[in-house]
Motif scaffolding. Structure first.
Motif, PDB file in Angstrom:
ATOM      1  N   MET A   1       8.207 183.048  11.304  1.00  0.00           N
ATOM      2  CA  MET A   1       8.051 182.299  10.572  1.00  0.00           C
ATOM      3  C   MET A   1       5.867 182.718  10.278  1.00  0.00           C
ATOM      4  N   VAL A   2       5.920 182.549   9.476  1.00  0.00           N
ATOM      5  CA  VAL A   2       4.019 182.157   9.034  1.00  0.00           C
ATOM      6  C   VAL A   2       3.707 181.015   9.053  1.00  0.00           C
ATOM      7  N   PRO A   3       2.578 180.878   9.717  1.00  0.00           N
ATOM      8  CA  PRO A   3       2.505 179.391  10.231  1.00  0.00           C
ATOM      9  C   PRO A   3       1.161 178.703   9.079  1.00  0.00           C
ATOM     10  N   VAL A   4       1.690 177.552   8.576  1.00  0.00           N
ATOM     11  CA  VAL A   4       0.669 177.089   7.671  1.00  0.00           C
ATOM     12  C   VAL A   4      -0.082 175.484   8.462  1.00  0.00           C
ATOM     13  N   ILE A   5      -1.061 175.794   7.816  1.00  0.00           N
ATOM     14  CA  ILE A   5      -1.749 174.495   8.399  1.00  0.00           C
ATOM     15  C   ILE A   5      -2.429 173.450   6.722  1.00  0.00           C
ATOM     16  N   ALA A   6      -2.536 172.753   7.074  1.00  0.00           N
ATOM     17  CA  ALA A   6      -2.977 171.760   5.438  1.00  0.00           C
ATOM     18  C   ALA A   6      -3.605 171.163   5.977  1.00  0.00           C
ATOM     19  N   PHE A   7      -4.802 171.382   4.412  1.00  0.00           N
ATOM     20  CA  PHE A   7      -5.693 169.720   4.577  1.00  0.00           C
ATOM     21  C   PHE A   7      -5.163 169.531   3.483  1.00  0.00           C
ATOM     22  N   ILE A   8      -6.039 167.802   4.215  1.00  0.00           N
ATOM     23  CA  ILE A   8      -5.451 166.640   2.991  1.00  0.00           C
ATOM     24  C   ILE A   8      -6.936 165.830   2.930  1.00  0.00           C
ATOM     25  N   ASP A  67      11.753 172.426  -3.818  1.00  0.00           N
ATOM     26  CA  ASP A  67      11.176 171.524  -2.880  1.00  0.00           C
ATOM     27  C   ASP A  67      11.118 171.450  -1.480  1.00  0.00           C
ATOM     28  N   ASN A  68      11.366 169.738  -1.187  1.00  0.00           N
ATOM     29  CA  ASN A  68      10.911 169.798   0.352  1.00  0.00           C
ATOM     30  C   ASN A  68      12.074 170.741   1.390  1.00  0.00           C
ATOM     31  N   GLU A  69      12.668 171.124   0.998  1.00  0.00           N
ATOM     32  CA  GLU A  69      13.715 171.340   1.300  1.00  0.00           C
ATOM     33  C   GLU A  69      13.524 173.153   1.763  1.00  0.00           C
ATOM     34  N   ASN A  70      13.215 173.607   0.672  1.00  0.00           N
ATOM     35  CA  ASN A  70      13.376 174.966   0.807  1.00  0.00           C
ATOM     36  C   ASN A  70      11.489 175.074   0.844  1.00  0.00           C
ATOM     37  N   PHE A  71      10.963 174.885   1.184  1.00  0.00           N
ATOM     38  CA  PHE A  71       9.504 174.950   1.356  1.00  0.00           C
ATOM     39  C   PHE A  71       9.256 176.376   2.459  1.00  0.00           C
ATOM     40  N   ASP A  72       9.438 175.826   3.731  1.00  0.00           N
ATOM     41  CA  ASP A  72       9.712 177.490   4.554  1.00  0.00           C
ATOM     42  C   ASP A  72       9.882 178.243   3.967  1.00  0.00           C
ATOM     43  N   HIS A  92       2.703 165.500   1.108  1.00  0.00           N
ATOM     44  CA  HIS A  92       4.204 164.776   1.050  1.00  0.00           C
ATOM     45  C   HIS A  92       5.125 165.364   1.705  1.00  0.00           C
ATOM     46  N   VAL A  93       5.006 167.644   2.678  1.00  0.00           N
ATOM     47  CA  VAL A  93       5.899 168.208   2.743  1.00  0.00           C
ATOM     48  C   VAL A  93       5.669 168.282   4.652  1.00  0.00           C
ATOM     49  N   ASP A  94       7.014 167.619   4.681  1.00  0.00           N
ATOM     50  CA  ASP A  94       6.614 167.396   6.320  1.00  0.00           C
ATOM     51  C   ASP A  94       6.034 167.851   7.236  1.00  0.00           C
ATOM     52  N   ARG A  95       7.076 169.236   7.200  1.00  0.00           N
ATOM     53  CA  ARG A  95       6.886 170.309   8.362  1.00  0.00           C
ATOM     54  C   ARG A  95       5.112 170.259   8.513  1.00  0.00           C
ATOM     55  N   ILE A  96       4.381 170.731   7.718  1.00  0.00           N
ATOM     56  CA  ILE A  96       3.056 171.164   7.921  1.00  0.00           C
ATOM     57  C   ILE A  96       2.540 170.446   9.004  1.00  0.00           C
ATOM     58  N   PRO A  97       1.659 171.473   9.283  1.00  0.00           N
ATOM     59  CA  PRO A  97       0.487 170.546  10.302  1.00  0.00           C
ATOM     60  C   PRO A  97      -0.267 170.462   9.820  1.00  0.00           C
ATOM     61  N   LYS A  98      -0.855 169.242   9.443  1.00  0.00           N
ATOM     62  CA  LYS A  98      -2.498 168.874   8.840  1.00  0.00           C
ATOM     63  C   LYS A  98      -3.252 168.456   8.999  1.00  0.00           C
ATOM     64  N   PHE A  99      -4.440 168.932   8.995  1.00  0.00           N
ATOM     65  CA  PHE A  99      -5.994 168.372   8.703  1.00  0.00           C
ATOM     66  C   PHE A  99      -6.485 167.060   8.009  1.00  0.00           C
ATOM     67  N   GLU A 100      -6.506 165.861   8.017  1.00  0.00           N
ATOM     68  CA  GLU A 100      -7.095 165.121   7.262  1.00  0.00           C
ATOM     69  C   GLU A 100      -8.964 165.066   7.000  1.00  0.00           C
ATOM     70  N   VAL A 101      -9.054 165.487   5.755  1.00  0.00           N
ATOM     71  CA  VAL A 101     -11.094 165.101   5.603  1.00  0.00           C
ATOM     72  C   VAL A 101     -11.543 163.786   5.284  1.00  0.00           C
ATOM     73  N   ASN A 164      21.447 179.969   2.450  1.00  0.00           N
ATOM     74  CA  ASN A 164      21.336 179.135   1.323  1.00  0.00           C
ATOM     75  C   ASN A 164      19.877 178.527   0.751  1.00  0.00           C
ATOM     76  N   GLY A 165      18.764 179.288   1.502  1.00  0.00           N
ATOM     77  CA  GLY A 165      17.355 178.481   1.135  1.00  0.00           C
ATOM     78  C   GLY A 165      16.923 178.015   2.537  1.00  0.00           C
ATOM     79  N   ARG A 166      17.311 177.412   3.439  1.00  0.00           N
ATOM     80  CA  ARG A 166      17.354 176.401   4.252  1.00  0.00           C
ATOM     81  C   ARG A 166      17.575 177.021   5.253  1.00  0.00           C
TER      82      ARG A 166
END
Length: 206
Positions: A1-8, A67-72, A92-101, A164-166
């Motif tokens: 799985m490719v790691p993802v980091i989100a900035f919000i 949608d949220n289910e098949n985001f990964d 809104h995507v639950d599983r992504i680790p996030k930084f808040e600015v 099935n995408g999940r």
């Protein structure tokens, strides 16, 4: 799985994303960028379809319902082979680790406790609860991402199962067994020398 980091958070996150991407690139990593944008629905599906692809001088533009289910699954398909994906938005995507600015006087209403997987804040004022970086600590933030996401992902046994995408959760022993079975099957085949990334898709016709 490719790691993802989100900035919000506040708009300054875009400048921080640019600086962190430059630091990671300097370290030799292959980086993907995923931006959250809003399109009117009619732009996505001018005909009654779920995806629109445009190929223009070697660049592919894809608009697809997600949608949220098949985001990964979407991340895996688009950014396979990348070291890290930086996501701009996606609170809104639950599983992504996030930084808040956060920025004093501009954006101080933290979403802590309102969004999931918030791992740290980046701000121009001290935050009492949780891990906090200043807006200037770009190198420290980059090192944190490298240590806790990129290197951690590389140390994992990379066997991921989607049905099935999940994404189907697998324990470490099962991941190791699945990876070993597939490697053992592929290894004797021609043109598979030095295989490091194996992708298998199975369609079951009933």
């Amino acid at each position: 799985m490719v790691p993802v980091i989100a900035f919000i958070g506040c708009e300054e996150r875009k400048e921080i994303i640019d600086k962190i991407a430059a630091e990671l690139k300097e370290c030799g990593y292959k980086i993907g960028l995923l931006k959250e944008v809003t399109f009117p629905r009619e732009q996505l599906a001018p005909l009654d379809v779920s995806a629109v692809a445009r190929l223009y001088f070697g660049r592919l533009f894809l608009e697809q319902e997600v949608d949220n289910e098949n985001f990964d699954y979407i991340i895996t398909r688009i950014f396979d082979g990348y070291d890290i994906v930086i996501a701009d938005g996606f609170a809104h995507v639950d599983r992504i680790p996030k930084f808040e600015v956060l920025k004093k006087g501009i954006y101080e209403n933290s979403l802590k406790g309102k969004v999931s997987s918030l791992i740290a804040s980046i701000s121009d004022y001290p935050i009492e609860n949780g891990k906090n970086f200043s807006l200037e600590e770009i190198k420290e933030i980059t090192e944190f991402i490298e240590e806790h996401l990129i290197k951690a992902a590389r140390e994992e046994i990379s066997a991921v199962l989607y049905v099935n995408g999940r994404r189907i959760p697998l324990k470490k022993y099962v991941r190791k067994t699945l990876a070993g079975v597939i490697e053992g099957f592929v290894k004797p085949l021609k043109m598979t020398e030095n295989a490091q990334n194996i992708l298998i898709k199975v369609k079951i016709n009933k």
